[in-house]
Design an enzyme around this catalytic site. Structure first.
Site, PDB file in Angstrom:
ATOM      1  CE  LYS A 168      42.620  41.781  47.824  1.00 53.51           C
ATOM      2  NZ  LYS A 168      42.011  42.976  48.446  1.00 53.51           N
ATOM      3  CG  ASP A 196      39.011  42.601  50.584  1.00 53.62           C
ATOM      4  OD1 ASP A 196      37.779  42.405  50.686  1.00 53.62           O
ATOM      5  OD2 ASP A 196      39.510  43.401  49.753  1.00 53.62           O
ATOM      6  CD  GLU A 221      38.743  45.837  52.164  1.00 50.85           C
ATOM      7  OE1 GLU A 221      39.764  45.948  52.878  1.00 50.85           O
ATOM      8  OE2 GLU A 221      38.697  46.229  50.989  1.00 50.85           O
ATOM      9  CG  ASP A 244      36.858  48.187  48.722  1.00 45.13           C
ATOM     10  OD1 ASP A 244      36.684  49.300  48.225  1.00 45.13           O
ATOM     11  OD2 ASP A 244      37.817  47.448  48.392  1.00 45.13           O
ATOM     12  CE  LYS A 268      39.605  49.361  45.479  1.00 40.81           C
ATOM     13  NZ  LYS A 268      39.350  48.783  46.784  1.00 40.81           N
TER      14      LYS A 268
HETATM   15 MG    MG Z   1      38.687  45.485  49.040  1.00 42.87          MG
END
Ligand code: MG
Length: 370
Positions: A168, A196, A221, A244, A268
């Site tokens: 991240k 991400d 991402e 995402d 997801k």
């Molecule tokens: Mg993500």
């Protein structure tokens, strides 16, 4: 035709206390506990299916546990008396009853898939397409910190058996460039990393970071907040891009694919409205060459099981890695016979999701519809 109908829907709330605070990119949006909702759907024949919805706090997505439970007040009574095995009809009815709000529908849809598996006496992966590959691979989230701190987190995750990492980043352009270089340099053969940003960059910042790293062979991402901003980034950069949070419904995926914006998605299940809708997106990605991280938004063993079945029933060249949320909180809501080994898993052949709920963890119901 056999007349199977939904007789009772029961809702439970479970608080998942995280072992350590979960930090989205740039260290913003810190969560210490997560509220999960579990539903059971009982049929006229006394067979019960289970589902879980966990939007991961209140700020990650336009979704939250209180909203999910409020939505069930609208949806659950409408499903009573309907055939839970007719998944597309169930989903059409839910969409007619409550426009949008995809995350609210996922737990109900999941419980219906569990029932379908139990009636068909098949594991869900068979009903979702078959068993592809030997196992699925879990990735480890690496929280935002200094480059040295993030390298240390990768080393710890490696010791715990992970080979795939989702780092991240975000917050500061120059630090991000340093983080990516340091993390990429620390990888060993057979290891993979995704960077991400969790939508934390402005388009100009994303372009600055990515264009400073053209010698690094990796995916980035969700660079920015909206699809349009990500499209701007796409036009001025070369790295493959994963979307995402931006992919909430099929039309988002269709637009992004049509524009050549997206080379991968985080699929997801809870965010897109359940297994039925996720399967539709999965098949579109396979048809158009988009790689997937098949995941859940959060949850425990029940949501994890749905995730595992959808991932393993996807041709392996189209899937990268998935997330196991259970080690983040250690709350056990159900038992299963899935074979977990060295941060990989093979689903069990038990019918449906292959889970048995632990009623002492679920506690008393918070709502009953019958
Ligand atoms: Mg993500």
């Amino acid at each position: 035709m056999k007349n199977i109908s939904i007789k009772k829907i029961v809702v439970y709330g479970v608080e998942l206390i995280l072992n350590e605070p979960y930090r989205l990119s740039g260290g913003r949006l810190v969560d210490e506990k997560i509220d999960s909702t579990i539903v059971s759907i009982e049929t006229s024949e006394g067979i019960t299916g289970w589902g879980e919805g966990c939007p991961w706090g209140t700020r990650y997505l336009p979704a939250f546990a209180g909203g999910l439970r409020a939505g069930l007040v609208e949806l659950a009574p409408v499903l009573l008396g309907k055939n839970p095995l007719q998944l597309d009809k169930i989903n059409q009815l839910m969409d007619f009853t409550l426009a949008g709000h995809w995350y609210i529908k996922s737990a109900l849809d999941m419980a219906c898939w569990d029932l379908l598996g139990k009636y068909a006496q098949q594991p869900l992966y068979t009903l979702l397409g078959g068993l592809f590959g030997e196992h699925i691979i879990f990735q480890s989230a690496i929280y935002t910190g200094s480059a040295d701190e993030m390298v240390a987190q990768v080393q710890l995750a490696r010791k715990r058996g992970y080979t795939h990492f989702s780092a991240k980043i975000g917050g500061d352009v120059h630090q991000d460039i340093e983080r990516v270089r340091a993390l990429y340099a620390t990888l060993k053969p057979g290891e993979h990393i995704i960077f991400d940003a969790n939508r934390s960059w402005l388009p100009g910042q994303a372009i600055q970071v990515m264009n400073a790293l053209t010698d690094i062979n990796c995916y980035f991402e969700q660079p920015c907040e909206t699809l349009e901003e990500c499209y701007t980034v796409r036009r001025f950069t070369k790295h493959p891009i994963i979307l995402d949070e931006s992919i909430l419904q099929f039309q988002d995926l269709l637009w992004a694919q049509h524009k050549g914006l997206v080379q991968g998605i985080g699929l997801k299940i809870g965010r897109v409205g359940g297994l039925t809708k996720a399967r539709r997106m999965r098949d579109f990605c396979v048809a158009t060459g988009i790689r997937m991280n098949i995941e859940e938004t959060g949850g425990s063993q029940i949501a994890n099981a749905a995730n595992i079945h959808l991932a393993i029933s996807t041709p392996q060249e189209y899937r990268h890695a998935t997330i196991d949320f259970v080690p983040l909180h250690n709350t056990i809501t159900a038992t299963d016979h899935h074979k977990f080994k060295a941060r990989t898993v093979i689903p069990s052949d038990d019918y449906g999701l292959g889970i048995s709920p632990l009623m002492q963890t679920l506690g008393d119901p918070i709502a009953i519809y019958d």
